[in-house]
Design a protein around this motif. Structure first.
Motif, PDB file in Angstrom:
ATOM      1  N   ASP A   1     -21.291 -15.409  12.552  1.00  0.00           N
ATOM      2  CA  ASP A   1     -20.520 -15.816  11.373  1.00  0.00           C
ATOM      3  C   ASP A   1     -19.038 -15.837  11.741  1.00  0.00           C
ATOM      4  OD1 ASP A   1     -19.122 -15.882   8.853  1.00  0.00           O
ATOM      5  OD2 ASP A   1     -20.945 -15.177   7.873  1.00  0.00           O
ATOM      6  N   GLY A   2     -18.465 -17.032  11.713  1.00  0.00           N
ATOM      7  CA  GLY A   2     -17.079 -17.191  12.131  1.00  0.00           C
ATOM      8  C   GLY A   2     -16.045 -16.788  11.108  1.00  0.00           C
ATOM      9  N   HIS A   3     -16.481 -16.405   9.886  1.00  0.00           N
ATOM     10  CA  HIS A   3     -15.519 -16.002   8.860  1.00  0.00           C
ATOM     11  C   HIS A   3     -16.267 -15.298   7.733  1.00  0.00           C
ATOM     12  CE1 HIS A   3     -11.619 -16.579   6.608  1.00  0.00           C
ATOM     13  NE2 HIS A   3     -12.444 -16.276   5.617  1.00  0.00           N
ATOM     14  N   ALA A   4     -16.144 -13.984   7.672  1.00  0.00           N
ATOM     15  CA  ALA A   4     -16.831 -13.200   6.642  1.00  0.00           C
ATOM     16  C   ALA A   4     -16.003 -11.973   6.313  1.00  0.00           C
ATOM     17  CB  ALA A   4     -18.231 -12.792   7.107  1.00  0.00           C
ATOM     18  N   HIS A   5     -16.432 -11.265   5.266  1.00  0.00           N
ATOM     19  CA  HIS A   5     -15.750 -10.045   4.818  1.00  0.00           C
ATOM     20  C   HIS A   5     -16.801  -8.970   4.545  1.00  0.00           C
ATOM     21  CE1 HIS A   5     -12.229 -12.626   4.398  1.00  0.00           C
ATOM     22  NE2 HIS A   5     -12.972 -13.444   3.671  1.00  0.00           N
ATOM     23  N   PRO A   6     -17.384  -8.398   5.611  1.00  0.00           N
ATOM     24  CA  PRO A   6     -18.502  -7.479   5.430  1.00  0.00           C
ATOM     25  C   PRO A   6     -18.192  -6.259   4.566  1.00  0.00           C
ATOM     26  CG  PRO A   6     -18.289  -8.134   7.724  1.00  0.00           C
ATOM     27  CD  PRO A   6     -17.091  -8.665   7.012  1.00  0.00           C
ATOM     28  N   LEU A   7     -17.012  -5.679   4.738  1.00  0.00           N
ATOM     29  CA  LEU A   7     -16.696  -4.495   3.940  1.00  0.00           C
ATOM     30  C   LEU A   7     -16.661  -4.844   2.461  1.00  0.00           C
ATOM     31  CD1 LEU A   7     -15.998  -1.524   3.777  1.00  0.00           C
ATOM     32  CD2 LEU A   7     -13.596  -2.107   4.200  1.00  0.00           C
ATOM     33  N   PHE A   8     -16.049  -5.965   2.113  1.00  0.00           N
ATOM     34  CA  PHE A   8     -16.036  -6.392   0.719  1.00  0.00           C
ATOM     35  C   PHE A   8     -17.460  -6.621   0.221  1.00  0.00           C
ATOM     36  CE2 PHE A   8     -11.662  -8.621   1.380  1.00  0.00           C
ATOM     37  CZ  PHE A   8     -11.050  -7.384   1.474  1.00  0.00           C
ATOM     38  N   GLY A   9     -18.281  -7.252   1.064  1.00  0.00           N
ATOM     39  CA  GLY A   9     -19.661  -7.508   0.673  1.00  0.00           C
ATOM     40  C   GLY A   9     -20.417  -6.226   0.405  1.00  0.00           C
ATOM     41  N   GLY A  10     -20.245  -5.248   1.270  1.00  0.00           N
ATOM     42  CA  GLY A  10     -20.930  -3.976   1.068  1.00  0.00           C
ATOM     43  C   GLY A  10     -20.449  -3.238  -0.160  1.00  0.00           C
ATOM     44  N   MET A  11     -19.172  -3.351  -0.457  1.00  0.00           N
ATOM     45  CA  MET A  11     -18.608  -2.617  -1.599  1.00  0.00           C
ATOM     46  C   MET A  11     -18.980  -3.233  -2.947  1.00  0.00           C
ATOM     47  SD  MET A  11     -14.908  -1.560   0.066  1.00  0.00           S
ATOM     48  CE  MET A  11     -14.265  -0.819  -1.430  1.00  0.00           C
ATOM     49  N   GLU A  12     -19.483  -4.464  -2.932  1.00  0.00           N
ATOM     50  CA  GLU A  12     -19.931  -5.041  -4.202  1.00  0.00           C
ATOM     51  C   GLU A  12     -21.066  -4.236  -4.824  1.00  0.00           C
ATOM     52  OE1 GLU A  12     -20.738  -9.144  -4.551  1.00  0.00           O
ATOM     53  OE2 GLU A  12     -18.663  -9.733  -4.165  1.00  0.00           O
ATOM     54  N   GLY A  13     -21.804  -3.527  -3.996  1.00  0.00           N
ATOM     55  CA  GLY A  13     -22.899  -2.716  -4.522  1.00  0.00           C
ATOM     56  C   GLY A  13     -22.456  -1.434  -5.193  1.00  0.00           C
ATOM     57  N   LEU A  14     -21.163  -1.117  -5.147  1.00  0.00           N
ATOM     58  CA  LEU A  14     -20.670   0.153  -5.685  1.00  0.00           C
ATOM     59  C   LEU A  14     -20.258   0.074  -7.146  1.00  0.00           C
ATOM     60  CD1 LEU A  14     -18.470   1.347  -2.665  1.00  0.00           C
ATOM     61  CD2 LEU A  14     -20.891   1.782  -3.105  1.00  0.00           C
ATOM     62  N   GLY A  15     -20.215  -1.108  -7.751  1.00  0.00           N
ATOM     63  CA  GLY A  15     -19.752  -1.247  -9.133  1.00  0.00           C
ATOM     64  C   GLY A  15     -20.751  -1.979  -9.988  1.00  0.00           C
ATOM     65  N   PRO A  16     -20.340  -2.440 -11.162  1.00  0.00           N
ATOM     66  CA  PRO A  16     -21.242  -3.208 -12.014  1.00  0.00           C
ATOM     67  C   PRO A  16     -21.717  -4.470 -11.300  1.00  0.00           C
ATOM     68  CG  PRO A  16     -18.969  -3.344 -12.811  1.00  0.00           C
ATOM     69  CD  PRO A  16     -19.002  -2.289 -11.761  1.00  0.00           C
ATOM     70  N   GLN A  17     -22.982  -4.793 -11.488  1.00  0.00           N
ATOM     71  CA  GLN A  17     -23.597  -5.915 -10.767  1.00  0.00           C
ATOM     72  C   GLN A  17     -23.458  -7.187 -11.608  1.00  0.00           C
ATOM     73  OE1 GLN A  17     -24.817  -5.302  -7.405  1.00  0.00           O
ATOM     74  NE2 GLN A  17     -23.380  -3.730  -8.086  1.00  0.00           N
ATOM     75  N   ILE A  18     -22.383  -7.921 -11.325  1.00  0.00           N
ATOM     76  CA  ILE A  18     -22.027  -9.051 -12.183  1.00  0.00           C
ATOM     77  C   ILE A  18     -22.215 -10.403 -11.513  1.00  0.00           C
ATOM     78  CG2 ILE A  18     -20.398  -7.692 -13.531  1.00  0.00           C
ATOM     79  CD1 ILE A  18     -18.133  -8.876 -11.875  1.00  0.00           C
ATOM     80  N   ARG A  19     -22.567 -10.421 -10.228  1.00  0.00           N
ATOM     81  CA  ARG A  19     -22.638 -11.702  -9.516  1.00  0.00           C
ATOM     82  C   ARG A  19     -23.668 -12.637 -10.128  1.00  0.00           C
ATOM     83  NH1 ARG A  19     -21.391 -14.533  -4.926  1.00  0.00           N
ATOM     84  NH2 ARG A  19     -19.911 -12.960  -4.229  1.00  0.00           N
ATOM     85  N   ARG A  20     -24.783 -12.127 -10.581  1.00  0.00           N
ATOM     86  CA  ARG A  20     -25.839 -12.992 -11.099  1.00  0.00           C
ATOM     87  C   ARG A  20     -25.721 -13.248 -12.598  1.00  0.00           C
ATOM     88  NH1 ARG A  20     -28.172 -10.089  -6.965  1.00  0.00           N
ATOM     89  NH2 ARG A  20     -29.230 -11.350  -5.376  1.00  0.00           N
ATOM     90  N   CYS A  21     -24.695 -12.735 -13.219  1.00  0.00           N
ATOM     91  CA  CYS A  21     -24.533 -12.940 -14.663  1.00  0.00           C
ATOM     92  C   CYS A  21     -24.245 -14.414 -14.943  1.00  0.00           C
ATOM     93  CB  CYS A  21     -23.406 -12.077 -15.212  1.00  0.00           C
ATOM     94  SG  CYS A  21     -23.764 -10.297 -15.162  1.00  0.00           S
ATOM     95  N   ALA A  22     -24.914 -14.938 -15.969  1.00  0.00           N
ATOM     96  CA  ALA A  22     -24.842 -16.374 -16.255  1.00  0.00           C
ATOM     97  C   ALA A  22     -23.953 -16.702 -17.437  1.00  0.00           C
ATOM     98  CB  ALA A  22     -26.247 -16.925 -16.491  1.00  0.00           C
ATOM     99  N   SER A  23     -23.256 -15.726 -18.002  1.00  0.00           N
ATOM    100  CA  SER A  23     -22.352 -15.976 -19.127  1.00  0.00           C
ATOM    101  C   SER A  23     -21.341 -14.846 -19.200  1.00  0.00           C
ATOM    102  CB  SER A  23     -23.125 -16.061 -20.449  1.00  0.00           C
ATOM    103  OG  SER A  23     -23.677 -14.793 -20.777  1.00  0.00           O
ATOM    104  N   VAL A  24     -20.264 -15.104 -19.914  1.00  0.00           N
ATOM    105  CA  VAL A  24     -19.272 -14.050 -20.136  1.00  0.00           C
ATOM    106  C   VAL A  24     -19.920 -12.877 -20.843  1.00  0.00           C
ATOM    107  CG1 VAL A  24     -17.162 -13.473 -21.399  1.00  0.00           C
ATOM    108  CG2 VAL A  24     -17.301 -15.627 -20.131  1.00  0.00           C
TER     109      VAL A  24
END
Length: 543
Positions: A62-85
Motif C-alpha cells: 500500500d503506497g499511501h495509508a494511515h494504519p494508526l488512524f485506521g486502528g484507532m477508529e475501533g476505539l470510539g463510536p462506530q459511525i462509519r456504516r451509519c446511513a443517516s445523520v
C-alpha cells in the motif's frame, strides 16, 4: 532453516511476460527456487503448502495509508456504516451512555454526503451529548464535526478568526456551525482533546497491521506520522507487534518544518537502530492542499459552484521549494498530497526546483492522490521521475462523486479525474494505495475498480471515464512492483525471484483468468511476510 515448497496451484512471479510456475521454494524467509527447480525440492521439504488450485503471487503493498488512524477508529463510536445523520447521533448517544468515564467522545469516520454540502451542525450532537465534548472525523480526515462543548473547550466562538490552513464553517450570524475543515482548524480541537494511552495506541496499531495482513498486504507507506506518535511505532516494533512492514512519513508543516528537521533525522536514526526491516523512516509528508469536496483542494481555476474560490493551498511556492530541498538534502524521500491541478503543479514545480538546487540523484518523489491533473502537466511526471500514487477505489462514479465532487468541478474538468491509464501509457511509475481509513484498506476492491472504473454493482455499464481503465496485469503491478519501486525495494520484494524476500499472497482465483466483473469477489486465503504466515483463511499445509 525450514524448507517450504508451495505447489498445486498457479504461481505468478509478478514479472511481465513470465509464464506461471508449478512450484516455489522458500528457505530462511527467502525464495530459493521457482518452477522445476522448486518441484525437485518437494520431496525433502520440511513443509509443503498445497495451494489446492488457488493463485500465489507477490503480496500486495500500500503506497499511501494511515494504519494508526485506521486502528484507532475501533476505539470510539462506530459511525462509519451509519446511513443517516440520525443513525450517527444515535450511535454517539449509545456510546456516550456506555462510557460515562470518558472525558471526550472521539470517533471516525462519518459519511460527509449525509448532510447537504457536507456541513454538519453542532446542535445535532448537543441534543444527545450536551455536557461532554464530542469530536467526529469525516471519512476524508480533512473535516471534523463537533458539538458545542468541544467548540467551547477549543475556545472557538464567533470572534475566532479562521486559522492558517483551515476554515471554521459559520452560520449566517457568524457563530461556528460545528464543522471544521482542514488541519489548521482541526488542530484547534484536537489539541484540546486528551489522547489515548500508549498501550491503547500500540494495540490499535497492532490490530491495524493484522487487518492489513488479512487483506494480503506486507508493506505500507504510513503517510502521516506526527512526532508525538513516534513512540507508538518504536515500542510496537520493539515488542514484535507489527504484522506488516511500515515506512514512516513525518509531517512537514508550513512555518514549522525548519524546527522539525533535526528531529526527523534523530527519529530516523532511532528507527534504524532497532534493526530489522519491519519499520523504516525514510520519508517526509507534505500536504499541498485539501480536498475538492470541501473546496480546499487548490485549483488552477475557480470552483464551478464557488466562482470566487480556487481552494486552500497549504504552502506558498517559495516555502515549499525550500522545505522540499531541505528534506531532500537530508536524504529523505518527499511524499506530497496533491489533489487539485493547482496543487499538483505547485508540487511538480517544487520537485523540479529540488533537482536544480541539489543536483541529480535517484530521489523518487511521490505525488499522491492526483485527482485532477492539468493536461500540460502530465508529461512532467516522467520527465521529473515522479512516482504517481493513486487510490484506485476513488476512480468511480459513486455518491461522493455525484453529490459532492462533480458539482464543484463542473465539466469538462470532471473528466480529467484520476488519469491512471494515461500516466501508465507515458511510462510513469505508478503505485496504488488505499488512504485507509479514508477508504477501504483491501487491495482487491481497488484492483477491480482500476480495471473496470465501476462501482461494486457494476455501474456505469461501460465504466466511468473508461479511457483511463487499465488491464489486470497493470493493476497488479501497481499494487506490487509499483509500490516496491516507490519504496526503493524493487530488488527485495514486489516480485518472486530467487534471492528475494518471500512476501506472498494466496488468492482464491487467478485475477488474470476470471471475468473482470468477478475481480471484486476474489478472496485472500493467505499472506506470508518473509516466509512467515501472517494471515490464513485456510490452512492447506501438509507434512
Amino acid at each position: 532453516m525450514v524448507l517450504t515448497v508451495f505447489h498445486g496451484g498457479t504461481i505468478s512471479t509478478g514479472v511481465p511476460g513470465t509464464a506461471p510456475a508449478a512450484a516455489l521454494a522458500v528457505q530462511d524467509g527467502r525464495i530459493v527456487a521457482i518452477g522445476e527447480d522448486a518441484e525437485a525440492l518437494l520431496e525433502r521439504a520440511e513443509e509443503a503448502v498445497d495451494l489446492q488450485g488457488a493463485f500465489l503471487g507477490p503480496s500486495f503493498a500500500d503506497g499511501h495509508a494511515h494504519p494508526l488512524f485506521g486502528g484507532m477508529e475501533g476505539l470510539g463510536p462506530q459511525i462509519r456504516r451509519c446511513a443517516s445523520v440520525e443513525e450517527i447521533v444515535a450511535e454517539v448517544a449509545r456510546y456516550a451512555a456506555a462510557h460515562p468515564e470518558q472525558e471526550w467522545i472521539v470517533g471516525a469516520s462519518y459519511d460527509a454526503t449525509l448532510a447537504e454540502g457536507g456541513l454538519f451542525d453542532a446542535a445535532w450532537l448537543d441534543a444527545v451529548v450536551p455536557d461532554r465534548p464530542v469530536m467526529l472525523k469525516a471519512w476524508d480526515y480533512h473535516t471534523v464535526w463537533v458539538n458545542s462543548a468541544a467548540l467551547r473547550a477549543a475556545g472557538i466562538d464567533a470572534d475566532t478568526p479562521d486559522p492558517d490552513r483551515g476554515r471554521i464553517i459559520r452560520r449566517a450570524d457568524g457563530t461556528p456551525l460545528g464543522t471544521l475543515q482542514e488541519y489548521g482548524a482541526l488542530e484547534l480541537v484536537e489539541n484540546a482533546a486528551p489522547g489515548y494511552s500508549l498501550e491503547r495506541r500500540i494495540s490499535a496499531l497492532e490490530d491495524a497491521t493484522r487487518t492489513m495482513a488479512a487483506s494480503g498486504l506486507t508493506w505500507a507507506q504510513d503517510a502521516w506520522v506526527m512526532l508525538e506518535h513516534v513512540d507508538v511505532y518504536l515500542e510496537a516494533a520493539r515488542q514484535g507487534r507489527l504484522n506488516t512492514r511500515l515506512n514512516l512519513a513525518f509531517l512537514a508543516e508550513p512555518g514549522r518544518w525548519q524546527d522539525s528537521l533535526a528531529t526527523f533525522t534523530t527519529v530516523r536514526e532511532q528507527v534504524n537502530a532497532l534493526g530489522g526491516d519491519l519499520l523504516t523512516a525514510n520519508t517526509v509528508k507534505f500536504f499541498a492542499d485539501g480536498i475538492i469536496e470541501s473546496h480546499t483542494a487548490c485549483m488552477l481555476s475557480p470552483y464551478t459552484d464557488a466562482p470566487e474560490d480556487k481552494g486552500l493551498p497549504n504552502w506558498e511556492q517559495n516555502e515549499l521549494n525550500d522545505a522540499l530541498a531541505a528534506v531532500d538534502a537530508l536524504g529523505f524521500q518527499a511524499h506530497i498530497h496533491a489533489i487539485g491541478d493547482g496543487a499538483i503543479r505547485m508540487a511538480l514545480d517544487g520537485v523540479e526546483e529540488t533537482g536544480r538546487r541539489n543536483g541529480p540523484r535517484d530521489r523518487r518523489p511521490v505525488l499522491a492522490h492526483l485527482q485532477v491533473i492539468d493536461p500540460l502537466d502530465v508529461p512532467r511526471f516522467a520527465e521529473l521521475g515522479v512516482v504517481a500514487n493513486f487510490e484506485p477505489l476513488w476512480a468511480r462514479e459513486d455518491d461522493v462523486m455525484n453529490l459532492l465532487t462533480v458539482p464543484r468541478l463542473g465539466g469538462p474538468r470532471s473528466e480529467l479525474q484520476y488519469p491512471i491509464g494515461s500516466l501508465i501509457e507515458r511510462g510513469v511509475h505508478v503505485s496504488f494505495g488505499s488512504d485507509w481509513p479514508v477508504t477501504c484498506h483491501e487491495p482487491v476492491p481497488g484492483l477491480a475498480t482500476a480495471v473496470t472504473r465501476q462501482t461494486p454493482d457494476h455501474l456505469p455499464a461501460g465504466g466511468w471515464l473508461p479511457a483511463e481503465r487499465i488491464d489486470v496485469d497493470a493493476a497488479l503491478t501497481a499494487y506490487t512492483a509499483g509500490v516496491a519501486y516507490q519504496a526503493f525495494a524493487e530488488g527485495e520484494w514486489g516480485a518472486l525471484r530467487p534471492g528475494m524476500s518471500a512476501d506472498l499472497v494466496q488468492l482464491s482465483h487467478d485475477p488474470r483468468a476470471v471475468p473482470t466483473q468477478e475481480l471484486q469477489d476474489l478472496r485472500v486465503l493467505g499472506t506470508w511476510l518473509a516466509g512467515r504466515r501472517t494471515h490464513a483463511a485456510l490452512l492447506p499445509t501438509t507434512r
